[in-house]
Write a protein that holds these residues in place. Structure first.
Motif, PDB file in Angstrom:
ATOM      1  N   SER A 144      -4.811   8.786 -21.600  1.00  0.00           N
ATOM      2  CA  SER A 144      -4.782   7.336 -21.105  1.00  0.00           C
ATOM      3  C   SER A 144      -5.057   7.141 -19.583  1.00  0.00           C
ATOM      4  N   LYS A 145      -5.456   6.036 -19.346  1.00  0.00           N
ATOM      5  CA  LYS A 145      -5.693   5.837 -18.013  1.00  0.00           C
ATOM      6  C   LYS A 145      -5.177   4.830 -17.105  1.00  0.00           C
ATOM      7  N   ALA A 146      -4.886   5.043 -15.969  1.00  0.00           N
ATOM      8  CA  ALA A 146      -4.150   4.109 -15.115  1.00  0.00           C
ATOM      9  C   ALA A 146      -4.788   3.991 -13.746  1.00  0.00           C
ATOM     10  N   TRP A 147      -4.655   2.556 -13.263  1.00  0.00           N
ATOM     11  CA  TRP A 147      -5.150   2.482 -12.050  1.00  0.00           C
ATOM     12  C   TRP A 147      -4.008   1.673 -11.091  1.00  0.00           C
ATOM     13  N   LEU A 148      -3.560   2.544 -10.075  1.00  0.00           N
ATOM     14  CA  LEU A 148      -2.395   1.991  -9.218  1.00  0.00           C
ATOM     15  C   LEU A 148      -2.984   1.087  -8.022  1.00  0.00           C
ATOM     16  N   ASN A 149      -2.485  -0.112  -7.872  1.00  0.00           N
ATOM     17  CA  ASN A 149      -2.595  -1.062  -6.903  1.00  0.00           C
ATOM     18  C   ASN A 149      -1.736  -0.448  -5.441  1.00  0.00           C
ATOM     19  N   ALA A 150      -2.135  -0.950  -4.395  1.00  0.00           N
ATOM     20  CA  ALA A 150      -1.366  -0.619  -3.192  1.00  0.00           C
ATOM     21  C   ALA A 150      -0.160  -0.451  -3.237  1.00  0.00           C
ATOM     22  N   GLN A 151       0.730   0.307  -2.676  1.00  0.00           N
ATOM     23  CA  GLN A 151       2.223   0.549  -2.658  1.00  0.00           C
ATOM     24  C   GLN A 151       2.701   0.734  -4.081  1.00  0.00           C
ATOM     25  N   SER A 152       2.279   1.456  -4.912  1.00  0.00           N
ATOM     26  CA  SER A 152       2.787   1.750  -6.163  1.00  0.00           C
ATOM     27  C   SER A 152       2.931   3.016  -6.477  1.00  0.00           C
ATOM     28  N   SER A 153       3.425   3.300  -7.542  1.00  0.00           N
ATOM     29  CA  SER A 153       3.730   4.995  -7.987  1.00  0.00           C
ATOM     30  C   SER A 153       3.880   4.835  -9.423  1.00  0.00           C
ATOM     31  N   LEU A 154       3.413   6.065 -10.026  1.00  0.00           N
ATOM     32  CA  LEU A 154       3.576   6.113 -11.522  1.00  0.00           C
ATOM     33  C   LEU A 154       4.094   7.739 -11.803  1.00  0.00           C
ATOM     34  N   THR A 155       4.995   7.633 -12.423  1.00  0.00           N
ATOM     35  CA  THR A 155       5.745   9.113 -12.747  1.00  0.00           C
ATOM     36  C   THR A 155       5.685   9.394 -14.251  1.00  0.00           C
ATOM     37  N   TYR A 156       5.141  10.746 -14.611  1.00  0.00           N
ATOM     38  CA  TYR A 156       4.866  11.103 -16.041  1.00  0.00           C
ATOM     39  C   TYR A 156       4.946  12.444 -16.296  1.00  0.00           C
ATOM     40  N   PRO A 157       5.228  12.749 -17.373  1.00  0.00           N
ATOM     41  CA  PRO A 157       5.159  14.466 -17.779  1.00  0.00           C
ATOM     42  C   PRO A 157       4.057  15.041 -17.659  1.00  0.00           C
ATOM     43  N   ILE A 158       3.656  16.316 -17.459  1.00  0.00           N
ATOM     44  CA  ILE A 158       2.425  16.757 -17.405  1.00  0.00           C
ATOM     45  C   ILE A 158       2.013  17.176 -18.886  1.00  0.00           C
ATOM     46  N   ARG A 159       3.003  17.122 -19.826  1.00  0.00           N
ATOM     47  CA  ARG A 159       2.643  17.133 -21.209  1.00  0.00           C
ATOM     48  C   ARG A 159       3.515  16.232 -21.927  1.00  0.00           C
ATOM     49  N   PHE A 160       3.056  15.328 -22.698  1.00  0.00           N
ATOM     50  CA  PHE A 160       3.679  14.440 -23.609  1.00  0.00           C
ATOM     51  C   PHE A 160       4.476  14.759 -24.700  1.00  0.00           C
ATOM     52  N   LYS A 161       5.537  14.316 -25.189  1.00  0.00           N
ATOM     53  CA  LYS A 161       6.151  14.870 -26.410  1.00  0.00           C
ATOM     54  C   LYS A 161       5.352  14.515 -27.492  1.00  0.00           C
ATOM     55  N   ALA A 162       5.462  15.167 -28.739  1.00  0.00           N
ATOM     56  CA  ALA A 162       5.007  14.595 -29.657  1.00  0.00           C
ATOM     57  C   ALA A 162       5.141  13.221 -30.341  1.00  0.00           C
ATOM     58  N   GLU A 163       6.400  12.927 -30.191  1.00  0.00           N
ATOM     59  CA  GLU A 163       7.049  12.032 -31.100  1.00  0.00           C
ATOM     60  C   GLU A 163       6.924  10.584 -30.143  1.00  0.00           C
ATOM     61  N   GLU A 164       6.638  10.650 -28.924  1.00  0.00           N
ATOM     62  CA  GLU A 164       6.440   9.548 -27.899  1.00  0.00           C
ATOM     63  C   GLU A 164       5.894   9.822 -26.729  1.00  0.00           C
ATOM     64  N   ARG A 165       5.615   8.726 -25.824  1.00  0.00           N
ATOM     65  CA  ARG A 165       4.749   8.917 -24.531  1.00  0.00           C
ATOM     66  C   ARG A 165       5.628   8.070 -23.600  1.00  0.00           C
ATOM     67  N   ARG A 166       6.060   8.529 -22.404  1.00  0.00           N
ATOM     68  CA  ARG A 166       6.891   7.649 -21.686  1.00  0.00           C
ATOM     69  C   ARG A 166       6.384   7.709 -20.144  1.00  0.00           C
ATOM     70  N   VAL A 167       6.250   6.908 -19.578  1.00  0.00           N
ATOM     71  CA  VAL A 167       6.127   7.051 -17.986  1.00  0.00           C
ATOM     72  C   VAL A 167       7.027   5.860 -17.338  1.00  0.00           C
ATOM     73  N   LYS A 168       7.205   6.008 -15.899  1.00  0.00           N
ATOM     74  CA  LYS A 168       7.780   4.988 -15.016  1.00  0.00           C
ATOM     75  C   LYS A 168       6.966   4.740 -13.915  1.00  0.00           C
ATOM     76  N   MET A 169       7.045   3.328 -13.504  1.00  0.00           N
ATOM     77  CA  MET A 169       6.168   2.844 -12.554  1.00  0.00           C
ATOM     78  C   MET A 169       7.039   2.049 -11.684  1.00  0.00           C
ATOM     79  N   THR A 170       6.379   2.081 -10.317  1.00  0.00           N
ATOM     80  CA  THR A 170       6.771   0.854  -9.496  1.00  0.00           C
ATOM     81  C   THR A 170       5.454   0.123  -8.855  1.00  0.00           C
ATOM     82  N   GLY A 171       5.446  -0.986  -8.216  1.00  0.00           N
ATOM     83  CA  GLY A 171       4.493  -1.602  -7.682  1.00  0.00           C
ATOM     84  C   GLY A 171       3.528  -2.253  -8.841  1.00  0.00           C
ATOM     85  N   GLU A 172       2.391  -1.974  -8.897  1.00  0.00           N
ATOM     86  CA  GLU A 172       1.476  -2.734  -9.754  1.00  0.00           C
ATOM     87  C   GLU A 172       0.378  -1.618 -10.521  1.00  0.00           C
TER      88      GLU A 172
END
Length: 403
Positions: A208-236
């Motif tokens: 998957s691809k993500a573009w972060l705008n200014a003053q933003s953050s994205l937290t993610y596992p370096i390897r996703f689980k087989a049953e689901e993929r989950r990330v956390k974000m702030t900003g845009e």
């Protein structure tokens, strides 16, 4: 009506509001979500006839549905802008070909500026009228061991090897993950962050691809689980989600995006999330596919179609929106359609890293226009000033608006 028939009506945009509410309720059930995935995949397959599973990864080609949706959205936005400006040929080219073309800004009722724009976005944004330079920061990557890497000055190549996952900086400056050891931990997280005045692109471990705008953050596992993929974000953040099949072929692996107040359940799609804390609402805008959004307390939830936007304050409000305006930042532009001066100034504050001082009665003024984000702050200031609606001056890092 059977669930399958109801989903088919939904995909064909033929549901009544009552039926759409029923679809939303059904999608709370995992087996119903899987059924919708299957129907979407059948539509993709029947529409193209040539695409294989590999085409649906983040490295694959543009899908038939996405092309149709984008054409519809582009035409809608084109009609809106043509009603506001006599520069129809220029705007038509911008909408249809998304060229990196201009500093065009149309503000108020009469000011129009068109200039060539060949310069790239710089880490230093000069304000010509004030003789000052506004220095933008650079994106950083926080690794699982807590170390922080500044990305702008890194050369192309490997950044780190963590728990069997290789992290690289690509030729275009984006960050790319590739799993080298399938026993890599699911618990190790990375966080990419952008300060004011900077944005960055990342390819996540699932493609998957993500573009972060200014003053933003994205937290993610370096390897996703087989049953689901989950990330956390702030900003845009703008997302293009890779379509991954579950190992048992029962449907797609769900993707979840968490913000402070909501959770987005993704059904293989492209969408934009604006969750800045200084904005009056969280805005989730759907470009392609489908997303289901729920408040963190589970009280309220909605299902979006392409071209729709969900606003979250006390609860959700769903409306049709000007998509190109919402994602213009990703293409290097500001686009304003009936935007309040308050909203415009918040965007300028994040991008140019400045403080804003503006009386509330002036903040309600509305403007329309477009301008390249690579332009110096002075360009935007001068043209807003030229409408004779407000006076603006820059004192150090403070932008002051008066009558």
């Amino acid at each position: 009506m059977e669930s399958k028939q109801l989903f088919i009506k939904y995909l064909d945009n033929q549901c009544t509001p009552e039926e759409e509410r029923e679809v939303n309720k059904l999608l709370a059930q995992p087996e119903m979500l899987s059924l919708l995935h299957t129907l979407m995949e059948e539509r993709d397959s029947n529409a193209t006839g040539e695409l294989t599973d590999e085409d649906y990864t983040a490295l694959g080609k543009t899908e038939h549905w996405q092309r149709k949706v984008n054409q519809r959205i582009a035409q809608s936005v084109l009609d809106d802008f043509e009603a506001q400006s006599q520069q129809r040929s220029s705007i038509r080219l911008w909408i249809r070909y998304a060229a990196v073309f201009v500093g065009i800004l149309l503000l108020g009722t009469g000011a129009l500026l068109i200039t060539n724009n060949e310069e790239q976005n710089q880490n230093s944004l000069a304000d010509a009228t004030q003789g000052t330079t506004i220095d933008a920061g650079q994106a950083t990557l926080t690794l699982a061991d807590g170390s922080v890497v500044a990305l702008a000055n890194l050369k192309q190549g490997t950044i780190a090897l963590e728990n069997g996952v290789q992290i690289e900086k690509a030729e275009d400056g984006s960050i790319v993950y590739s799993i080298k050891d399938k026993s890599a931990s699911y618990l190790a997280n990375n966080t990419i962050s952008t300060p004011r005045g900077a944005q960055h692109q990342i390819t996540l471990p699932d493609g998957s691809k993500a573009w972060l705008n200014a003053q933003s953050s994205l937290t993610y596992p370096i390897r996703f689980k087989a049953e689901e993929r989950r990330v956390k974000m702030t900003g845009e953040v703008y997302f293009e989600i890779a379509k991954l099949q579950k190992q048992d072929k029962s449907g797609r692996v769900p993707f979840f995006v968490e913000t402070a107040n909501q959770e987005i359940q993704v059904l293989g799609t492209e969408f934009n999330v604006n969750a800045y804390t200084d904005e009056p609402a969280i805005r989730t805008t759907l470009i392609e596919g489908s997303v289901r959004i729920a408040t963190n307390n589970g009280v309220d939830n909605v299902l979006l179609k392409p071209g729709q936007q969900a606003l979250l304050t006390e609860g959700f409000i769903v409306k049709t929106c000007a998509v190109q305006q919402e994602i213009a930042w990703k293409n290097g532009d500001f686009v304003f359609q009936g935007e309040s001066l308050d909203n415009i100034l918040r965007q300028l504050s994040r991008w140019y890293d400045i403080e804003i001082q503006c009386p509330s009665h002036l903040g309600n003024l509305r403007f329309n226009g477009m301008v390249a984000r690579s332009k110096p702050l002075s360009t935007v200031v001068e043209i807003i000033q030229s409408t004779n609606k407000v006076n603006i001056k820059l004192e150090g890092r403070r932008l002051i608006v008066t009558d």
